[in-house]
Motif scaffolding. Structure first.
Motif, PDB file in Angstrom:
ATOM      1  N   ILE A   1      32.110  18.228  66.612  1.00  0.00           N
ATOM      2  CA  ILE A   1      32.854  18.016  67.857  1.00  0.00           C
ATOM      3  C   ILE A   1      33.892  16.915  67.689  1.00  0.00           C
ATOM      4  N   ASP A   2      33.445  15.743  67.231  1.00  0.00           N
ATOM      5  CA  ASP A   2      34.379  14.623  67.068  1.00  0.00           C
ATOM      6  C   ASP A   2      35.239  14.769  65.813  1.00  0.00           C
ATOM      7  N   ARG A   3      34.737  15.526  64.850  1.00  0.00           N
ATOM      8  CA  ARG A   3      35.421  15.759  63.573  1.00  0.00           C
ATOM      9  C   ARG A   3      35.756  14.450  62.843  1.00  0.00           C
ATOM     10  N   ASP A   4      34.784  13.518  62.882  1.00  0.00           N
ATOM     11  CA  ASP A   4      34.975  12.281  62.130  1.00  0.00           C
ATOM     12  C   ASP A   4      34.115  12.339  60.868  1.00  0.00           C
ATOM     13  N   ASP A   5      34.129  11.277  60.087  1.00  0.00           N
ATOM     14  CA  ASP A   5      33.449  11.302  58.791  1.00  0.00           C
ATOM     15  C   ASP A   5      32.039  10.697  58.829  1.00  0.00           C
ATOM     16  N   THR A   6      31.445  10.571  60.007  1.00  0.00           N
ATOM     17  CA  THR A   6      30.112   9.973  60.126  1.00  0.00           C
ATOM     18  C   THR A   6      29.108  10.677  59.222  1.00  0.00           C
ATOM     19  N   LEU A   7      29.059  11.990  59.244  1.00  0.00           N
ATOM     20  CA  LEU A   7      28.126  12.739  58.408  1.00  0.00           C
ATOM     21  C   LEU A   7      28.567  12.738  56.946  1.00  0.00           C
ATOM     22  N   ARG A   8      29.844  12.961  56.707  1.00  0.00           N
ATOM     23  CA  ARG A   8      30.328  13.060  55.323  1.00  0.00           C
ATOM     24  C   ARG A   8      30.040  11.802  54.511  1.00  0.00           C
ATOM     25  N   ARG A   9      30.071  10.642  55.136  1.00  0.00           N
ATOM     26  CA  ARG A   9      29.862   9.419  54.350  1.00  0.00           C
ATOM     27  C   ARG A   9      28.409   9.225  53.921  1.00  0.00           C
ATOM     28  N   MET A  10      27.490  10.092  54.410  1.00  0.00           N
ATOM     29  CA  MET A  10      26.098  10.038  53.964  1.00  0.00           C
ATOM     30  C   MET A  10      25.707  11.271  53.147  1.00  0.00           C
ATOM     31  N   LEU A  11      26.575  12.270  53.060  1.00  0.00           N
ATOM     32  CA  LEU A  11      26.238  13.467  52.290  1.00  0.00           C
ATOM     33  C   LEU A  11      26.127  13.128  50.810  1.00  0.00           C
ATOM     34  N   PRO A  12      25.164  13.752  50.108  1.00  0.00           N
ATOM     35  CA  PRO A  12      24.923  13.403  48.711  1.00  0.00           C
ATOM     36  C   PRO A  12      26.115  13.601  47.794  1.00  0.00           C
ATOM     37  N   LEU A  13      26.881  14.658  47.994  1.00  0.00           N
ATOM     38  CA  LEU A  13      27.988  14.953  47.087  1.00  0.00           C
ATOM     39  C   LEU A  13      29.352  14.723  47.720  1.00  0.00           C
ATOM     40  N   ALA A  14      29.366  13.924  48.768  1.00  0.00           N
ATOM     41  CA  ALA A  14      30.630  13.662  49.461  1.00  0.00           C
ATOM     42  C   ALA A  14      31.594  12.937  48.549  1.00  0.00           C
ATOM     43  N   ARG A  15      32.835  13.324  48.640  1.00  0.00           N
ATOM     44  CA  ARG A  15      33.881  12.671  47.835  1.00  0.00           C
ATOM     45  C   ARG A  15      34.306  11.369  48.502  1.00  0.00           C
ATOM     46  N   ARG A  16      34.792  10.476  47.688  1.00  0.00           N
ATOM     47  CA  ARG A  16      35.334   9.227  48.215  1.00  0.00           C
ATOM     48  C   ARG A  16      36.548   9.561  49.096  1.00  0.00           C
ATOM     49  N   PRO A  17      36.688   8.837  50.208  1.00  0.00           N
ATOM     50  CA  PRO A  17      37.879   9.067  51.026  1.00  0.00           C
ATOM     51  C   PRO A  17      39.129   8.680  50.246  1.00  0.00           C
ATOM     52  N   SER A  18      40.210   9.418  50.468  1.00  0.00           N
ATOM     53  CA  SER A  18      41.464   9.088  49.778  1.00  0.00           C
ATOM     54  C   SER A  18      42.033   7.801  50.379  1.00  0.00           C
ATOM     55  N   ARG A  19      42.645   7.029  49.544  1.00  0.00           N
ATOM     56  CA  ARG A  19      43.183   5.733  49.991  1.00  0.00           C
ATOM     57  C   ARG A  19      44.666   5.796  50.105  1.00  0.00           C
ATOM     58  N   TYR A  40      28.633   5.270  52.467  1.00  0.00           N
ATOM     59  CA  TYR A  40      27.421   4.743  51.854  1.00  0.00           C
ATOM     60  C   TYR A  40      27.480   4.988  50.360  1.00  0.00           C
ATOM     61  N   GLY A  41      26.931   4.062  49.588  1.00  0.00           N
ATOM     62  CA  GLY A  41      26.891   4.205  48.145  1.00  0.00           C
ATOM     63  C   GLY A  41      25.774   5.136  47.706  1.00  0.00           C
ATOM     64  N   ALA A  42      25.715   5.384  46.411  1.00  0.00           N
ATOM     65  CA  ALA A  42      24.746   6.333  45.851  1.00  0.00           C
ATOM     66  C   ALA A  42      23.299   5.935  46.153  1.00  0.00           C
ATOM     67  N   VAL A  43      22.980   4.662  46.064  1.00  0.00           N
ATOM     68  CA  VAL A  43      21.607   4.217  46.315  1.00  0.00           C
ATOM     69  C   VAL A  43      21.199   4.551  47.744  1.00  0.00           C
ATOM     70  N   SER A  44      22.043   4.232  48.706  1.00  0.00           N
ATOM     71  CA  SER A  44      21.733   4.509  50.108  1.00  0.00           C
ATOM     72  C   SER A  44      21.622   6.003  50.371  1.00  0.00           C
ATOM     73  N   ARG A  45      22.559   6.775  49.813  1.00  0.00           N
ATOM     74  CA  ARG A  45      22.534   8.222  50.047  1.00  0.00           C
ATOM     75  C   ARG A  45      21.313   8.880  49.413  1.00  0.00           C
ATOM     76  N   ILE A  46      20.990   8.511  48.184  1.00  0.00           N
ATOM     77  CA  ILE A  46      19.826   9.103  47.514  1.00  0.00           C
ATOM     78  C   ILE A  46      18.550   8.722  48.254  1.00  0.00           C
ATOM     79  N   ALA A  47      18.405   7.459  48.624  1.00  0.00           N
ATOM     80  CA  ALA A  47      17.204   7.024  49.348  1.00  0.00           C
ATOM     81  C   ALA A  47      17.085   7.732  50.692  1.00  0.00           C
ATOM     82  N   HIS A  48      18.201   7.905  51.391  1.00  0.00           N
ATOM     83  CA  HIS A  48      18.199   8.593  52.686  1.00  0.00           C
ATOM     84  C   HIS A  48      17.687  10.023  52.537  1.00  0.00           C
ATOM     85  N   TRP A  49      18.272  10.775  51.592  1.00  0.00           N
ATOM     86  CA  TRP A  49      17.917  12.194  51.468  1.00  0.00           C
ATOM     87  C   TRP A  49      16.545  12.397  50.845  1.00  0.00           C
TER      88      TRP A  49
END
Length: 188
Positions: A170-188, A12-21
């Motif tokens: 449990i799943d150890r996927d990035d579902t939560l990280r992609r909405m965290l406010p200070l999450a880093r961009r995934p490496s490409r 999620y981009g900054a607008v979505s993350r800021i609005a969510h939190w």
């Protein structure tokens, strides 16, 4: 064309993350205020807390409407292909329920205030128009629905948070990280 600060396929981009939190913090404040103010005796403190509750509720309504508009303009990352179909259905249902609650809660509160002939002032900056004429029976019905919706929203928040924690721990996927406010961009 991607919008600046917009959602991407991987997060999620900054607008979505800021609005969510901001919405999450506001809803937590509203729940706390609701519990405290309901038990106070009638007086200045109770009226001040009700005014603050109404102002934050109006803000949640405005932000939710803006978020819905943003979601229509942005596709967002969507679900993971490896998530089970039942998980995708549950996530969609929880999001729809949360958005419905974030709209219905402030609207029922606004209707209850209007029916009680108590205007909704938003942080003293402006006053919302009454939605209905004074009506004690409608006030009671709207207030009862407002309270019931609060419990439904609390349940959906718990389900939403539990799903995010499950995916993270449990799943150890990035579902939560992609909405965290200070999450880093995934490496490409």
């Amino acid at each position: 064309m991607a919008l600046p600060f917009g959602d991407e396929a991987a997060r999620y981009g900054a607008v979505s993350r800021i609005a969510h939190w901001l919405t999450a913090l506001a809803v937590i404040a509203l729940i706390g205020l609701g519990w405290v103010m309901a038990d106070l005796p009638l007086g200045a403190q109770k009226l001040e807390l009700y005014a603050l509750h109404k102002s934050i509720g109006a803000l949640v309504l405005m932000v939710t409407l803006a978020r819905l508009g943003w979601r229509l303009a942005q596709r967002g990352p969507g679900g993971h292909a490896e998530h089970a179909p039942w998980e995708r259905v549950m996530a969609k249902a929880a999001h729809v329920g949360l958005y419905a609650g974030l709209l219905a809660m402030p609207l029922t509160g606004w209707i209850a205030s209007s029916a009680a002939n108590f205007p909704v002032s938003v942080f003293g900056l402006f006053t919302l128009p009454n939605l209905v004429a004074p009506d004690q029976a409608l006030r009671e019905a709207a207030a009862t629905l407002h309270g019931a919706l609060a419990w439904g929203v609390v349940g959906l928040i718990a389900l939403h948070a539990a799903g995010a924690v499950k995916h993270h721990l449990i799943d150890r996927d990035d579902t939560l990280r992609r909405m965290l406010p200070l999450a880093r961009r995934p490496s490409r």
